[in-house]
Motif scaffolding. Structure first.
Motif, PDB file in Angstrom:
ATOM      1  N   HIS A 294       0.864  -1.177   0.000  1.00 43.83           N
ATOM      2  CA  HIS A 294       0.000   0.000   0.000  1.00 43.83           C
ATOM      3  C   HIS A 294       0.906   1.235   0.000  1.00 43.83           C
ATOM      4  CE1 HIS A 294      -2.777   3.081   1.436  1.00 43.83           C
ATOM      5  NE2 HIS A 294      -3.786   2.245   1.303  1.00 43.83           N
ATOM      6  N   LEU A 295       0.791   2.054  -1.055  1.00 40.72           N
ATOM      7  CA  LEU A 295       1.659   3.225  -1.202  1.00 40.72           C
ATOM      8  C   LEU A 295       0.803   4.477  -1.311  1.00 40.72           C
ATOM      9  CD1 LEU A 295       3.059   0.664  -2.736  1.00 40.72           C
ATOM     10  CD2 LEU A 295       4.673   2.385  -3.541  1.00 40.72           C
ATOM     11  N   GLU A 296       1.225   5.542  -0.640  1.00 40.38           N
ATOM     12  CA  GLU A 296       0.492   6.802  -0.691  1.00 40.38           C
ATOM     13  C   GLU A 296       1.446   7.953  -0.404  1.00 40.38           C
ATOM     14  OE1 GLU A 296      -3.306   9.062   1.486  1.00 40.38           O
ATOM     15  OE2 GLU A 296      -2.781   7.003   2.011  1.00 40.38           O
ATOM     16  N   GLY A 297       1.386   8.984  -1.256  1.00 42.87           N
ATOM     17  CA  GLY A 297       2.170  10.193  -1.013  1.00 42.87           C
ATOM     18  C   GLY A 297       3.657   9.951  -0.917  1.00 42.87           C
ATOM     19  N   CYS A 298       4.201   9.084  -1.786  1.00 38.09           N
ATOM     20  CA  CYS A 298       5.597   8.691  -1.653  1.00 38.09           C
ATOM     21  C   CYS A 298       6.269   8.602  -3.016  1.00 38.09           C
ATOM     22  CB  CYS A 298       5.708   7.352  -0.931  1.00 38.09           C
ATOM     23  SG  CYS A 298       4.913   5.988  -1.820  1.00 38.09           S
ATOM     24  N   THR A 299       7.605   8.511  -2.986  1.00 34.20           N
ATOM     25  CA  THR A 299       8.398   8.344  -4.194  1.00 34.20           C
ATOM     26  C   THR A 299       9.295   7.124  -4.027  1.00 34.20           C
ATOM     27  OG1 THR A 299       8.416  10.729  -4.630  1.00 34.20           O
ATOM     28  CG2 THR A 299      10.113   9.400  -5.708  1.00 34.20           C
ATOM     29  N   VAL A 300       9.345   6.294  -5.054  1.00 39.36           N
ATOM     30  CA  VAL A 300      10.162   5.083  -5.044  1.00 39.36           C
ATOM     31  C   VAL A 300      11.206   5.216  -6.153  1.00 39.36           C
ATOM     32  CG1 VAL A 300      10.185   2.574  -5.314  1.00 39.36           C
ATOM     33  CG2 VAL A 300       8.263   3.694  -4.146  1.00 39.36           C
ATOM     34  N   GLY A 301      12.472   5.052  -5.797  1.00 38.96           N
ATOM     35  CA  GLY A 301      13.551   5.277  -6.740  1.00 38.96           C
ATOM     36  C   GLY A 301      13.811   4.119  -7.683  1.00 38.96           C
ATOM     37  N   GLU A 302      14.721   4.339  -8.614  1.00 42.43           N
ATOM     38  CA  GLU A 302      15.065   3.341  -9.630  1.00 42.43           C
ATOM     39  C   GLU A 302      15.566   2.059  -8.977  1.00 42.43           C
ATOM     40  OE1 GLU A 302      17.781   4.758 -12.506  1.00 42.43           O
ATOM     41  OE2 GLU A 302      16.541   6.457 -13.135  1.00 42.43           O
ATOM     42  N   GLY A 303      15.078   0.938  -9.456  1.00 44.29           N
ATOM     43  CA  GLY A 303      15.575  -0.349  -9.017  1.00 44.29           C
ATOM     44  C   GLY A 303      15.239  -0.718  -7.587  1.00 44.29           C
ATOM     45  N   ALA A 304      14.395   0.057  -6.932  1.00 49.71           N
ATOM     46  CA  ALA A 304      14.022  -0.255  -5.551  1.00 49.71           C
ATOM     47  C   ALA A 304      13.076  -1.446  -5.523  1.00 49.71           C
ATOM     48  CB  ALA A 304      13.375   0.954  -4.891  1.00 49.71           C
ATOM     49  N   MET A 305      13.028  -2.124  -4.377  1.00 44.29           N
ATOM     50  CA  MET A 305      12.108  -3.237  -4.200  1.00 44.29           C
ATOM     51  C   MET A 305      11.272  -2.973  -2.955  1.00 44.29           C
ATOM     52  SD  MET A 305      12.800  -7.352  -4.133  1.00 44.29           S
ATOM     53  CE  MET A 305      13.808  -7.337  -2.645  1.00 44.29           C
ATOM     54  N   ILE A 306       9.962  -2.938  -3.138  1.00 47.81           N
ATOM     55  CA  ILE A 306       9.034  -2.616  -2.060  1.00 47.81           C
ATOM     56  C   ILE A 306       8.100  -3.805  -1.841  1.00 47.81           C
ATOM     57  CG2 ILE A 306       7.293  -1.002  -1.231  1.00 47.81           C
ATOM     58  CD1 ILE A 306      10.066   0.258  -1.761  1.00 47.81           C
ATOM     59  N   HIS A 323      15.562  -1.369  -0.309  1.00 50.53           N
ATOM     60  CA  HIS A 323      14.694  -2.529  -0.075  1.00 50.53           C
ATOM     61  C   HIS A 323      13.792  -2.221   1.133  1.00 50.53           C
ATOM     62  CE1 HIS A 323      17.459  -5.790  -2.084  1.00 50.53           C
ATOM     63  NE2 HIS A 323      17.137  -4.795  -2.898  1.00 50.53           N
ATOM     64  N   VAL A 324      12.498  -2.387   0.926  1.00 49.75           N
ATOM     65  CA  VAL A 324      11.533  -2.263   2.016  1.00 49.75           C
ATOM     66  C   VAL A 324      10.734  -3.553   2.020  1.00 49.75           C
ATOM     67  CG1 VAL A 324       9.576  -0.977   2.952  1.00 49.75           C
ATOM     68  CG2 VAL A 324      11.420   0.232   1.757  1.00 49.75           C
ATOM     69  N   GLY A 325      10.881  -4.357   3.061  1.00 49.89           N
ATOM     70  CA  GLY A 325      10.359  -5.712   3.015  1.00 49.89           C
ATOM     71  C   GLY A 325       8.995  -5.889   3.642  1.00 49.89           C
ATOM     72  N   ASN A 326       8.695  -7.149   3.964  1.00 55.31           N
ATOM     73  CA  ASN A 326       7.363  -7.517   4.431  1.00 55.31           C
ATOM     74  C   ASN A 326       7.065  -6.941   5.806  1.00 55.31           C
ATOM     75  OD1 ASN A 326       9.431  -9.836   4.525  1.00 55.31           O
ATOM     76  ND2 ASN A 326       8.121 -10.292   6.283  1.00 55.31           N
ATOM     77  N   PHE A 327       5.847  -6.384   5.912  1.00 55.50           N
ATOM     78  CA  PHE A 327       5.348  -5.803   7.157  1.00 55.50           C
ATOM     79  C   PHE A 327       6.255  -4.696   7.692  1.00 55.50           C
ATOM     80  CE2 PHE A 327       3.806 -10.197   6.889  1.00 55.50           C
ATOM     81  CZ  PHE A 327       2.454  -9.931   6.751  1.00 55.50           C
ATOM     82  N   VAL A 328       6.751  -3.884   6.755  1.00 45.93           N
ATOM     83  CA  VAL A 328       7.509  -2.681   7.092  1.00 45.93           C
ATOM     84  C   VAL A 328       6.653  -1.462   6.760  1.00 45.93           C
ATOM     85  CG1 VAL A 328       9.538  -1.279   6.560  1.00 45.93           C
ATOM     86  CG2 VAL A 328       9.744  -3.772   6.741  1.00 45.93           C
ATOM     87  N   GLU A 329       6.577  -0.524   7.692  1.00 48.14           N
ATOM     88  CA  GLU A 329       5.814   0.704   7.483  1.00 48.14           C
ATOM     89  C   GLU A 329       6.754   1.896   7.602  1.00 48.14           C
ATOM     90  OE1 GLU A 329       2.141   3.264   9.537  1.00 48.14           O
ATOM     91  OE2 GLU A 329       2.551   1.194  10.161  1.00 48.14           O
ATOM     92  N   LEU A 330       6.733   2.756   6.587  1.00 48.01           N
ATOM     93  CA  LEU A 330       7.535   3.974   6.590  1.00 48.01           C
ATOM     94  C   LEU A 330       6.608   5.171   6.497  1.00 48.01           C
ATOM     95  CD1 LEU A 330      10.393   3.084   4.036  1.00 48.01           C
ATOM     96  CD2 LEU A 330      10.242   2.502   6.460  1.00 48.01           C
ATOM     97  N   LYS A 331       6.812   6.157   7.386  1.00 43.91           N
ATOM     98  CA  LYS A 331       6.010   7.378   7.366  1.00 43.91           C
ATOM     99  C   LYS A 331       6.941   8.581   7.432  1.00 43.91           C
ATOM    100  CE  LYS A 331       4.555   9.770  10.510  1.00 43.91           C
ATOM    101  NZ  LYS A 331       4.858  11.166  11.029  1.00 43.91           N
ATOM    102  N   ASN A 332       6.903   9.399   6.380  1.00 47.03           N
ATOM    103  CA  ASN A 332       7.744  10.597   6.334  1.00 47.03           C
ATOM    104  C   ASN A 332       9.209  10.231   6.557  1.00 47.03           C
ATOM    105  OD1 ASN A 332       8.279  13.345   6.054  1.00 47.03           O
ATOM    106  ND2 ASN A 332       8.022  13.759   8.233  1.00 47.03           N
ATOM    107  N   VAL A 333       9.675   9.301   5.743  1.00 45.43           N
ATOM    108  CA  VAL A 333      11.033   8.762   5.871  1.00 45.43           C
ATOM    109  C   VAL A 333      11.814   9.003   4.588  1.00 45.43           C
ATOM    110  CG1 VAL A 333      12.382   6.627   6.072  1.00 45.43           C
ATOM    111  CG2 VAL A 333      10.429   7.013   7.562  1.00 45.43           C
ATOM    112  N   GLU A 334      13.087   9.389   4.753  1.00 44.19           N
ATOM    113  CA  GLU A 334      14.016   9.436   3.627  1.00 44.19           C
ATOM    114  C   GLU A 334      14.946   8.243   3.748  1.00 44.19           C
ATOM    115  OE1 GLU A 334      15.978  13.168   3.959  1.00 44.19           O
ATOM    116  OE2 GLU A 334      14.124  14.334   3.785  1.00 44.19           O
ATOM    117  N   LEU A 335      14.830   7.313   2.821  1.00 46.68           N
ATOM    118  CA  LEU A 335      15.629   6.089   2.849  1.00 46.68           C
ATOM    119  C   LEU A 335      16.719   6.228   1.789  1.00 46.68           C
ATOM    120  CD1 LEU A 335      15.464   3.396   4.449  1.00 46.68           C
ATOM    121  CD2 LEU A 335      14.235   2.428   2.510  1.00 46.68           C
ATOM    122  N   GLY A 336      17.967   6.309   2.237  1.00 48.90           N
ATOM    123  CA  GLY A 336      19.078   6.580   1.326  1.00 48.90           C
ATOM    124  C   GLY A 336      19.363   5.439   0.368  1.00 48.90           C
TER     125      GLY A 336
END
Length: 444
Positions: A294-306, A323-336
């Protein structure tokens, strides 16, 4: 303000309450593709017409807010479609106008262009018609030797007229001055005691010619109930899925993917089954969105796996190859770039540096009951499983946070942080406890 001299204007009638919706929300504000119906129509109309005017009902501040900055006119009493159009007569301008309906949100720009072209080819009035599989209670278009002579509302139609399959979609286009004159002549001598906009068709036929532009039912069908709203949503989703695949996106099971109207997926994105895209999502080339995410209000970069089973909430930016795996929740996060959070983790209001690994069960405690606080994790950090990071806190580059730690103070770069009690061993005590529990179980 738009210069209305000789420009084309779309007049959108949106004063309906939507009684059949069984809702306190104005009908025009019910959502398709996570956007109010009327905004779909405005977006399309702006591709074809120079100006847009929305006719609202009294006491509809939410609707007026939704359509800004476009001008509005108010129909103070709901006395029919001609009465509604007449409320906007001072905003018609001097060019051609088209009267549209907020509950016909899926009309395409191509169909609007064809309607405007038919009018410009010399017709006094051009209107849209369709041949639905079940004509139901639509008004019928009456023709004589291929020319439209009038429209009869279903309530006023004879049995023979109700047998006609060519139905009125409600949309019509004519010169502004002609429309003003016709609206003045409309009377309410009908079964409903209302002023029907369809009455202008007969007037236009006497003044010149009226042409009917036909379009598909799924494009013109009205939305007046929850079930019709669901059908319109299905039509819209089919369009969005086809557009995505035509643009080079792989949808493994297209019918299970839900898009918002503003979803942006670049070529070579792959989307597995049962994925939901809320408003404001952009996914760059080569990314993989795995099932049940479930994605909302976010940006996913090249080659990322969600995913699978990941949730990205507003304000989240996942850089390339994250990589953002199973049962991971990110809110207002910058993932390098290259950072990973693969299992059972909540990160809120955080920055995670390049190449960092966040272990399973990690939580950023970002809320103190009143304020939100931010966690900053540097590059190449290893955060062990079940770590609790109590914000505000900063973890320096190349640091290591031991599993099970509760971190309340900043961790300098390169340091090892252990925030847990020292392990204690009681010799033989484990076996004694097991034996005691077994004996109690045997005794019932």
């Amino acid at each position: 303000m738009t210069d209305t001299t000789h420009c084309t204007t779309a007049i959108i009638l949106a004063a309906g309450l939507g009684t059949r919706m069984k809702s306190s929300l104005p009908k025009a504000l019910h959502r398709l593709g996570n956007q109010p119906m009327i905004n779909h129509l405005i977006t399309t109309a702006r591709q074809v017409f120079d100006d847009v005017v929305v006719v609202t009902g009294p006491d509809m501040p939410e609707l007026e807010q939704a359509v800004r900055p476009f001008r509005t006119a108010t129909q103070t009493q709901r006395l029919g479609t001609a009465h509604a159009a007449n409320a906007a007569r001072d905003l018609f301008g001097d060019g051609d106008i088209a009267v549209l309906y907020a509950d016909n949100p899926l009309i395409t720009a191509e169909t609007m262009e064809r309607l405007l072209a038919a009018r410009r080819q010399g017709a006094s009035l051009a209107l849209l018609g369709m041949r639905p599989a079940v004509p139901g209670r639509y008004g019928r278009i009456i023709e004589d030797h291929g020319k439209v002579v009038k429209i009869v509302e279903f309530k006023d139609a004879s049995e023979d007229e109700r047998g006609i399959t060519l139905c009125n979609a409600g949309v019509m286009c004519a010169g502004a001055e002609d429309f003003r004159n016709w609206l003045e002549e409309v009377r309410n001598e009908n079964a409903q005691g209302e002023y029907y906009l369809t009455d202008v068709v007969e007037m236009a036929a006497k003044a010149g010619s009226v042409v009917c532009v036909e379009a598909p039912e799924d494009e013109l069908a009205g939305v007046n109930s929850r079930s019709e709203l669901a059908r319109a949503e299905a039509t819209l989703q089919t369009r969005l899925r086809n557009a995505a695949m035509d643009a080079g996106v792989t949808l493994v099971a297209p019918d299970t993917v839900f898009f918002s109207t503003d979803t942006v997926l670049e070529a070579d994105v792959t989307v597995e089954p049962n994925v939901f895209f809320g408003p404001g999502v952009t996914v760059h080339s080569g990314a993989l969105i795995r099932a049940f995410s479930h994605l909302e209000g976010c940006t996913v970069g090249e080659g990322a796996m969600i995913g699978p089973y990941a949730r990205l909430r507003p304000g989240t930016v996942c850089a390339a190859h994250t990589h953002v795996g199973n049962f991971v929740e990110l809110k207002n996060v910058e993932l390098g770039e290259g950072a990973k959070a693969n299992h059972l983790t909540y990160l809120g209001d955080a920055s995670v540096g390049r190449g960092t690994n966040v272990g399973a069960g990690t939580i950023t405690c970002n809320y103190d009951g009143v304020f939100k606080h931010r966690t900053v994790i540097g590059e190449r950090v290893f955060v062990g499983s079940d770590a609790i990071l109590v914000a505000p806190v900063t973890i320096g580059d190349d640091a290591l946070v031991a599993a099970g730690s509760v971190i309340t103070d900043d961790v300098p770069a390169g340091d090892l942080a252990l925030g847990r009690t020292r392990q204690t061993l009681k010799s033989g005590r484990g076996l004694q406890i097991k034996q005691s529990l077994k004996a109690r179980k045997e005794q019932g």
